[in-house]
Design a protein around this motif. Sequence first.
Motif, PDB file in Angstrom:
ATOM      1  N   SER A  56     -13.387   6.735 -27.303  1.00  0.00           N
ATOM      2  CA  SER A  56     -13.475   7.932 -28.406  1.00  0.00           C
ATOM      3  C   SER A  56     -14.874   8.572 -28.174  1.00  0.00           C
ATOM      4  N   GLY A  99     -17.983   4.281 -29.584  1.00  0.00           N
ATOM      5  CA  GLY A  99     -16.792   4.715 -29.468  1.00  0.00           C
ATOM      6  C   GLY A  99     -15.899   4.203 -28.197  1.00  0.00           C
ATOM      7  N   VAL A 123     -16.452   4.751 -40.022  1.00  0.00           N
ATOM      8  CA  VAL A 123     -17.105   6.093 -39.963  1.00  0.00           C
ATOM      9  C   VAL A 123     -16.538   7.226 -40.886  1.00  0.00           C
ATOM     10  N   SER A 147     -21.162  11.965 -36.212  1.00  0.00           N
ATOM     11  CA  SER A 147     -21.019  11.744 -37.629  1.00  0.00           C
ATOM     12  C   SER A 147     -22.275  12.496 -38.103  1.00  0.00           C
ATOM     13  N   ILE A 154     -17.718  10.272 -31.046  1.00  0.00           N
ATOM     14  CA  ILE A 154     -17.936  10.167 -32.592  1.00  0.00           C
ATOM     15  C   ILE A 154     -18.871  11.201 -32.962  1.00  0.00           C
ATOM     16  N   MET A 213     -13.641  12.235 -34.902  1.00  0.00           N
ATOM     17  CA  MET A 213     -13.636  11.453 -33.727  1.00  0.00           C
ATOM     18  C   MET A 213     -12.662  11.995 -32.828  1.00  0.00           C
ATOM     19  N   LEU A 273      -7.934   2.402 -34.685  1.00  0.00           N
ATOM     20  CA  LEU A 273      -8.298   3.350 -35.523  1.00  0.00           C
ATOM     21  C   LEU A 273      -8.571   3.141 -37.142  1.00  0.00           C
ATOM     22  N   ILE A 316     -13.460   2.079 -27.582  1.00  0.00           N
ATOM     23  CA  ILE A 316     -12.535   1.279 -28.638  1.00  0.00           C
ATOM     24  C   ILE A 316     -11.300   0.844 -27.562  1.00  0.00           C
ATOM     25  N   CYS A 355     -11.622   1.969 -37.433  1.00  0.00           N
ATOM     26  CA  CYS A 355     -12.825   3.143 -37.256  1.00  0.00           C
ATOM     27  C   CYS A 355     -12.879   3.937 -38.398  1.00  0.00           C
TER      28      CYS A 355
END
Length: 395
Positions: free
Chosen positions: A222, A239, A321, A226, A224, A212, A314, A241, A317
């Motif tokens: 953010s 993302g 994630v 993944s 991301i 992230m 976070l 946020i 998150c």
Amino acid sequence: MVDISRGSALGSSGASELFQLLRDGAPRTRASLAASTGLARSTIAARVDELMELGLVSPVADAASTGGRPPSQFALNPGARIVLAADLGASHANVAVTDLAGTVLAEHGEPLDIAKGPEAVLGWMVDAGLALIDGLGRDRHELAAIGVGVPGPVEHSTGRPVNPPIMPGWDRYDVPGWVQQHLEVPVLVDNDVNIMALGERALAWPQVEHLMFVKVATGIGSGIISGGLLQRGAQGIAGDIGHVRVARGSDVPCHCGNRGCLEALASGPAIARALREQGIEAHTGNDVVELVKHGDIDAIQAVRQAGRDIGEVLTACVSLVNPSVVAIGGSMARAGEHLIAGVREVVYMRSMPLATEHLVIAASAAGENAAVLGASMLAIHHVLSPEGIDALAAR
């Protein structure tokens, strides 16, 4: 130079194609290419000839023929084309020219208000980019693609910003279409934090599959990655946020129309506002950073609290994630460890131990270059895709 040989966070672009094997820069022979692709030697020879005509592949010097036969080994020629990378922020803009390996050849940045509107900002980008290309002595026809990051949600398939809260006049604006009226090359557009995640991973964490990138500046967002892939979400706002509610600020209004958003508490302008309420002269995030650098205790405490607020969001998150790395960037990251200390304090305290056992929370290694580097990766990925090669051949 950035390692783009490992899998791209932008996804597969046809790895079975010949050029995708050559793009890692390693020398290969016709025989090894034929063995890897399953294609006939005659087909390999024809495709190598096409790529050599485009200048994208060149013979390796120490394998050059001495007896009149074609060279036996080939590799990517990163200098064959250039790409333009642009980071258009809320109050600044940076452009750079890179080669196909992501090496920055020239760059320029200056303050620029995104609220001036698309034609003014994109006009500056085109003019500044062309000046860099001319300054390098490169032919404008060598430009293969343009990557652009903007501070708002983007419909990636069209390159159009969608309801961007701090970009008045940009909603659904055809960014690629306007730019292509001036530069007839592919134009790839994405959210600025997404491209910062790409740039950070390419430079510092190429083998990390779960990362992230958190940008703390005029806004907060953010990017991301993944499973090794950039996650944009259904509408391009994965993302985001900055507009998650934080309990501490339940009465604080946000420009999005809600109250208690993280951005309204922990962004650069929000921290400056909190300090002004204490009688401290601070009008921008940069003012806050300067106060911190000069050891102002109130500013340091305000920045650390902002880190705690970011950490609160976070924490969710990290559970959702499960990243290996959380990189903190943006202009407020220049406040140093105080911001990151606040983030770590909350995340490590409130997350499940298994989620944080090997979690790294650190300042961005790419720093101010993350966005431009990521925009370059966006453009390079397209140029080196089978579709991009076909487009170059057609040109």
